[in-house]
Design an enzyme around this catalytic site. Structure first.
Site, PDB file in Angstrom:
ATOM      1  N   GLU A  46      40.191  37.341  36.695  1.00  0.00           N
ATOM      2  CA  GLU A  46      39.639  38.692  36.746  1.00  0.00           C
ATOM      3  C   GLU A  46      38.375  38.671  35.907  1.00  0.00           C
ATOM      4  OE1 GLU A  46      38.566  42.423  37.122  1.00  0.00           O
ATOM      5  OE2 GLU A  46      38.919  41.668  35.093  1.00  0.00           O
ATOM      6  N   SER A  47      37.231  38.845  36.552  1.00  0.00           N
ATOM      7  CA  SER A  47      35.959  38.558  35.894  1.00  0.00           C
ATOM      8  C   SER A  47      35.705  39.448  34.675  1.00  0.00           C
ATOM      9  CB  SER A  47      34.801  38.673  36.889  1.00  0.00           C
ATOM     10  OG  SER A  47      34.768  39.962  37.491  1.00  0.00           O
ATOM     11  N   CYS A  56      35.315  32.095  42.861  1.00  0.00           N
ATOM     12  CA  CYS A  56      35.783  33.477  42.896  1.00  0.00           C
ATOM     13  C   CYS A  56      35.255  34.260  41.691  1.00  0.00           C
ATOM     14  CB  CYS A  56      37.304  33.520  43.007  1.00  0.00           C
ATOM     15  SG  CYS A  56      37.946  35.150  43.504  1.00  0.00           S
ATOM     16  N   HIS A  92      38.780  29.742  46.803  1.00  0.00           N
ATOM     17  CA  HIS A  92      39.455  28.901  45.815  1.00  0.00           C
ATOM     18  C   HIS A  92      39.775  27.515  46.397  1.00  0.00           C
ATOM     19  CE1 HIS A  92      40.535  32.068  42.814  1.00  0.00           C
ATOM     20  NE2 HIS A  92      40.474  32.858  43.876  1.00  0.00           N
ATOM     21  N   GLU A 115      40.514  24.937  44.792  1.00  0.00           N
ATOM     22  CA  GLU A 115      41.559  24.318  43.957  1.00  0.00           C
ATOM     23  C   GLU A 115      42.961  24.673  44.418  1.00  0.00           C
ATOM     24  OE1 GLU A 115      41.013  28.350  42.051  1.00  0.00           O
ATOM     25  OE2 GLU A 115      39.785  26.892  43.143  1.00  0.00           O
TER      26      GLU A 115
END
Length: 251
Positions: free
Chosen positions: A70-71, A102, A219, A221
């Protein structure tokens, strides 16, 4: 020639460990490094991968991944840990290779819309404005096939989109030619995805690069596909070389 004879130089890649898929990124980086070594006909550099939670750990890094999360929270935690300004120095002054996924893309943007009340602090490094949560809530997460021209030919990349941002604007300003000369690079669109039905025609920008800074809305990953991590490690090596560092190989 032996390892001792060439005195191989190690490349340390950090993953910012405040939130998100830290372990997942490190796992794919390890697989990507092994793949680079096995496929190369010439010696490859020796990579080390570390988690970064302090400015001292960041200072050890030659390159960095900022994962999802969550930025707004990431910015607050980074500020409390004394990391926000060192991160800006790392990306925008030292110009070290950096990849944001993201929320990491949001953090690397110059501006963001649909932020929480009061806005949020950003690191910057990409001359773009991002739209947060382009595709809705976490319940509206999805996986979509992406054609990414910078990857080797093969199956489409299965992009995982979770409350994903998109690049809604590439920022240009007066005197941009001079800025470009100083920074060396303009923003390149590296990947797109069709706009959701009912939101207009065309495609959203979901991957960009500007010099040594790379950002993806999705994402990588969270998949078993190592192609983007492998490509990025190659870019790290080239970026360090072009920055004047003598990257030696492991033999």
């Amino acid at each position: 020639m032996t390892v001792d004879a060439v005195n191989p130089q190690q490349i340390t890649v950090g993953v910012l460990a405040l939130q998100g898929g830290v372990i997942e990124h490190i796992s794919l980086l390890q697989k990507a490094a092994a793949q680079l070594s096995s496929r190369s006909s010439t010696p490859t550099p020796q990579f080390s991968f570390i988690q970064v939670r302090t400015a001292a750990q960041l200072s050890q890094c030659d390159a960095l991944i900022i994962p999802g999360g969550e930025s707004t929270t990431m910015a607050i935690v980074a500020r409390r840990l004394g990391l926000l300004d060192p991160l800006r120095e790392f990306v925008k002054v030292q110009h070290k290779p950096t990849w944001g996924t993201c929320a990491g893309l949001v953090m690397l943007a110059s501006a963001a819309s649909a932020t929480k009340q009061g806005g949020q602090e950003l690191i910057g490094g990409l001359d773009v404005k991002v739209l947060r949560n382009r595709y809705g809530t976490q319940l509206q997460s999805f996986v979509g096939d992406l054609r990414l021209p910078f990857l080797e030919e093969g199956e489409p990349f299965r992009g995982v989109f979770i409350r994903a941002p998109v690049v809604e604007e590439i920022i240009t300003t007066a005197g941009d030619d001079e800025v470009t000369k100083l920074k060396g690079k303009q923003v390149e669109v590296m990947g797109t995805y069709p706009k959701p039905q009912g939101t207009g025609e065309g495609e959203d920008i979901v991957a960009v690069r500007q010099g040594n800074v790379f950002g993806t809305s999705f994402h990588p990953e969270l998949t078993d596909d190592v192609r983007i991590h492998t490509w990025w490690l190659k870019q790290v090596v080239e970026g360090l070389k072009s920055g004047g560092r003598d990257v030696q190989a492991q033999s």
